[in-house]
Scaffold this motif. Structure first.
Motif, PDB file in Angstrom:
ATOM      1  N   PRO A 177       0.884  -1.245   0.062  1.00  0.00           N
ATOM      2  CA  PRO A 177      -0.060  -0.075  -0.035  1.00  0.00           C
ATOM      3  C   PRO A 177       1.023   1.336  -0.050  1.00  0.00           C
ATOM      4  N   TYR A 178       2.329   1.257   0.344  1.00  0.00           N
ATOM      5  CA  TYR A 178       3.072   2.303   0.588  1.00  0.00           C
ATOM      6  C   TYR A 178       3.812   2.528  -0.653  1.00  0.00           C
ATOM      7  N   LEU A 179       3.927   1.555  -1.502  1.00  0.00           N
ATOM      8  CA  LEU A 179       4.832   1.698  -2.712  1.00  0.00           C
ATOM      9  C   LEU A 179       4.344   2.685  -3.463  1.00  0.00           C
ATOM     10  N   GLU A 180       5.638   3.710  -3.765  1.00  0.00           N
ATOM     11  CA  GLU A 180       5.534   4.893  -4.665  1.00  0.00           C
ATOM     12  C   GLU A 180       6.505   4.655  -5.853  1.00  0.00           C
ATOM     13  N   VAL A 181       5.991   5.434  -7.025  1.00  0.00           N
ATOM     14  CA  VAL A 181       7.066   5.365  -8.175  1.00  0.00           C
ATOM     15  C   VAL A 181       8.240   6.404  -7.777  1.00  0.00           C
ATOM     16  N   GLY A 182       9.456   6.296  -8.225  1.00  0.00           N
ATOM     17  CA  GLY A 182      10.670   7.114  -8.080  1.00  0.00           C
ATOM     18  C   GLY A 182      11.162   7.679  -9.199  1.00  0.00           C
ATOM     19  N   PRO A 183      12.213   8.377  -9.188  1.00  0.00           N
ATOM     20  CA  PRO A 183      12.488   9.101 -10.230  1.00  0.00           C
ATOM     21  C   PRO A 183      13.720   8.174 -11.050  1.00  0.00           C
ATOM     22  N   TYR A 184      13.291   6.956 -11.507  1.00  0.00           N
ATOM     23  CA  TYR A 184      13.887   5.853 -11.924  1.00  0.00           C
ATOM     24  C   TYR A 184      13.797   5.614 -13.341  1.00  0.00           C
ATOM     25  N   HIS A 185      15.029   5.109 -13.861  1.00  0.00           N
ATOM     26  CA  HIS A 185      15.065   4.477 -15.258  1.00  0.00           C
ATOM     27  C   HIS A 185      14.378   3.053 -14.958  1.00  0.00           C
ATOM     28  N   THR A 186      14.635   2.173 -15.903  1.00  0.00           N
ATOM     29  CA  THR A 186      14.170   0.945 -15.930  1.00  0.00           C
ATOM     30  C   THR A 186      15.419  -0.028 -16.026  1.00  0.00           C
ATOM     31  N   ASN A 187      15.744  -0.762 -14.969  1.00  0.00           N
ATOM     32  CA  ASN A 187      16.762  -1.818 -14.920  1.00  0.00           C
ATOM     33  C   ASN A 187      15.996  -3.102 -14.853  1.00  0.00           C
ATOM     34  N   THR A 188      15.750  -3.589 -16.120  1.00  0.00           N
ATOM     35  CA  THR A 188      14.970  -4.965 -16.089  1.00  0.00           C
ATOM     36  C   THR A 188      15.858  -6.084 -15.713  1.00  0.00           C
ATOM     37  N   VAL A 189      17.151  -5.907 -16.214  1.00  0.00           N
ATOM     38  CA  VAL A 189      18.226  -6.715 -15.984  1.00  0.00           C
ATOM     39  C   VAL A 189      18.407  -6.929 -14.380  1.00  0.00           C
ATOM     40  N   ALA A 190      18.394  -5.909 -13.483  1.00  0.00           N
ATOM     41  CA  ALA A 190      18.355  -6.135 -12.005  1.00  0.00           C
ATOM     42  C   ALA A 190      17.538  -6.950 -11.633  1.00  0.00           C
ATOM     43  N   GLY A 191      16.068  -6.736 -12.026  1.00  0.00           N
ATOM     44  CA  GLY A 191      14.949  -7.355 -11.695  1.00  0.00           C
ATOM     45  C   GLY A 191      14.940  -8.930 -11.755  1.00  0.00           C
ATOM     46  N   LEU A 192      15.385  -9.127 -13.151  1.00  0.00           N
ATOM     47  CA  LEU A 192      15.443 -10.431 -13.550  1.00  0.00           C
ATOM     48  C   LEU A 192      16.385 -11.198 -12.616  1.00  0.00           C
ATOM     49  N   GLU A 193      17.633 -10.560 -12.649  1.00  0.00           N
ATOM     50  CA  GLU A 193      18.524 -11.281 -11.848  1.00  0.00           C
ATOM     51  C   GLU A 193      18.172 -11.677 -10.417  1.00  0.00           C
ATOM     52  N   LEU A 194      17.685 -10.714  -9.765  1.00  0.00           N
ATOM     53  CA  LEU A 194      17.048 -10.843  -8.255  1.00  0.00           C
ATOM     54  C   LEU A 194      15.801 -12.047  -8.354  1.00  0.00           C
ATOM     55  N   ALA A 195      14.992 -11.893  -9.400  1.00  0.00           N
ATOM     56  CA  ALA A 195      13.985 -12.867  -9.490  1.00  0.00           C
ATOM     57  C   ALA A 195      14.635 -14.366  -9.530  1.00  0.00           C
ATOM     58  N   MET A 196      15.524 -14.337 -10.450  1.00  0.00           N
ATOM     59  CA  MET A 196      16.340 -15.643 -10.521  1.00  0.00           C
ATOM     60  C   MET A 196      16.922 -16.191  -9.016  1.00  0.00           C
ATOM     61  N   ASP A 197      17.506 -15.162  -8.598  1.00  0.00           N
ATOM     62  CA  ASP A 197      18.112 -15.808  -7.282  1.00  0.00           C
ATOM     63  C   ASP A 197      17.120 -16.062  -6.411  1.00  0.00           C
ATOM     64  N   ILE A 198      15.897 -15.563  -6.266  1.00  0.00           N
ATOM     65  CA  ILE A 198      15.286 -15.752  -5.345  1.00  0.00           C
ATOM     66  C   ILE A 198      14.431 -17.301  -5.794  1.00  0.00           C
ATOM     67  N   LEU A 199      14.140 -17.426  -6.852  1.00  0.00           N
ATOM     68  CA  LEU A 199      13.577 -18.846  -7.391  1.00  0.00           C
ATOM     69  C   LEU A 199      14.517 -19.983  -7.228  1.00  0.00           C
ATOM     70  N   ARG A 200      15.800 -19.734  -7.218  1.00  0.00           N
ATOM     71  CA  ARG A 200      16.614 -20.644  -7.140  1.00  0.00           C
ATOM     72  C   ARG A 200      16.674 -21.438  -5.823  1.00  0.00           C
ATOM     73  N   LYS A 201      16.264 -20.603  -4.784  1.00  0.00           N
ATOM     74  CA  LYS A 201      16.021 -21.134  -3.458  1.00  0.00           C
ATOM     75  C   LYS A 201      14.857 -21.769  -3.165  1.00  0.00           C
ATOM     76  N   ARG A 202      14.010 -21.749  -4.058  1.00  0.00           N
ATOM     77  CA  ARG A 202      12.705 -22.327  -3.974  1.00  0.00           C
ATOM     78  C   ARG A 202      12.880 -23.954  -4.404  1.00  0.00           C
ATOM     79  N   LYS A 203      12.373 -25.053  -3.522  1.00  0.00           N
ATOM     80  CA  LYS A 203      12.581 -26.502  -4.073  1.00  0.00           C
ATOM     81  C   LYS A 203      11.524 -26.951  -4.969  1.00  0.00           C
ATOM     82  N   THR A 204      10.393 -26.054  -5.064  1.00  0.00           N
ATOM     83  CA  THR A 204       9.426 -26.600  -5.978  1.00  0.00           C
ATOM     84  C   THR A 204       9.799 -26.495  -7.690  1.00  0.00           C
TER      85      THR A 204
END
Length: 365
Positions: A237-264
């Motif tokens: 509910p508190y999430l806001e947009v920032g003065p950011y560009h779009t680093n999709t690579v950073a998002g995908l790398e973090l997503a992959m790191d998270i899913l590597r830890k999942r056993k399913t």
């Protein structure tokens, strides 16, 4: 027996003003748009009341605020002297988002997900087959079995044999791990269109759906701008947009790191964005280019899409934009990953996410 009509005195409908529950629904919508700013949401509610006269003399905005306190929806930040949301409010916002986007859902049992494999499970499929030794009694389809008996033996010699029996196939269950990526670059509020609020609502609704219906599943949420970081459901509910560009690579790398830890084995990424990748982090510096499709940024993004495909993580992209060159990029990205892509309006976003979550949970990637 005589059939007729019974007439009673007509009582016109009462022009009831909204009470606490009706005002609460409006307040939860406003506080989501204000990114959790209670004061701003209440000011908007007061403005709506002045313009549309939504309260009554018996129950006004002051009474509503007092009830919010008494019922545990608001608390006071003693250091700042301001009102703040409680955990009860945060849960109420998620439930409101679920009801708004997905409609009323029947409560299910402890969750699980269907695979393409059939056998003894607890979710019936539409497939039928002949009876086999070891099939459970409750799997027998009596209607189909009696029909077979009638065809095989005739009405005059109706009997039910083992050869007449048909059973309903059931599906095994498996868990699913989902990462939801939300773009919080500046373009999500550009051109007078609020794109971040629908994205937040989708995330909250999906989280509440999984909690209610598929509690064995996992949902991780991350946001990406110049960088990417993981957030909790309670932070949405508190999430806001920032003065950011779009680093999709950073998002995908973090997503992959998270899913590597999942056993399913069932893993997937949902990405909600309205633009192209425009940023990379190289050491401590950022490489940024907002003009056109920078091949350096795009190629790095496509490489990660290919990596996800190799480790069987499909990516479903929900693109909130209609520019042809952006669609061309998403088409290329989707082809490399062998995933799916949708070019959605804000209105249809939630329904698409819900549909694909339901569909993808039945796959064994």
């Amino acid at each position: 027996m005589a059939i007729g009509y019974r007439f009673t005195e007509y009582i016109p409908p009462q022009d009831d003003k909204p009470g606490f529950e009706s005002l609460l629904k409006i307040f939860l919508q406003l506080v989501t748009i204000s990114s959790g700013d209670v004061g701003e949401a209440l000011n908007w509610l007061s403005s709506l009341d002045k313009q549309y006269n939504i309260t009554s003399d018996e129950y006004g905005i002051g009474d509503f605020i007092e009830d919010l306190r008494k019922k545990g929806y608001l608390d006071e930040d003693k250091e700042k002297g301001t009102l703040q949301l409680t955990a009860k409010s945060e849960q109420g916002i998620r439930k409101s988002a679920l009801e708004e986007i997905f409609g009323k859902l029947k409560k299910g049992g402890k969750g699980g997900h269907a695979t393409p494999h059939t056998g003894t499970g607890d979710e019936a499929s539409t497939d039928r087959r002949e009876y086999r030794f070891g099939d459970a009694l409750e799997q027998i389809s009596m209607t189909d079995s009696l029909r077979n008996a009638q065809i095989n033996h005739g009405i005059g010699d109706l009997r039910l044999t083992e050869q007449d029996l048909e059973v309903t196939e059931t599906e095994h269950k498996t868990q699913a791990a989902t990462v939801l990526m939300i773009d919080i670059s500046h373009s999500m509020i550009l051109y007078g269109e609020d794109r971040i609020t629908p994205a937040k609502k989708v995330a909250m609704a999906l989280a509440e759906l999984i909690k209610q219906k598929y509690p064995k599943d996992t949902l991780d949420i991350l946001v990406f701008g110049n960088d990417a970081w993981q957030i909790e459901v309670k932070d949405l509910p508190y999430l806001e947009v920032g003065p950011y560009h779009t680093n999709t690579v950073a998002g995908l790398e973090l997503a992959m790191d998270i899913l590597r830890k999942r056993k399913t084995p069932n893993k997937q990424i949902f990405m909600i964005t309205d633009g192209k990748p425009t940023c990379l982090k190289e050491g401590v510096h950022y490489y940024k280019n907002s003009f056109g499709l920078d091949r350096k940024v795009v190629n790095k993004t496509l490489n990660l899409a290919a990596q996800c495909r190799r480790i069987k993580i499909p990516i479903t992209t929900f693109m909130i934009a209609s520019d042809p060159y952006l669609q061309a990029f998403v088409d290329e990205f989707t082809k490399v990953n062998n995933g799916q892509a949708y070019y959605s309006s804000l209105k249809g976003l939630g329904h698409l996410v819900f549909r694909d979550y339901k569909q993808n949970r039945k796959k064994n990637f």
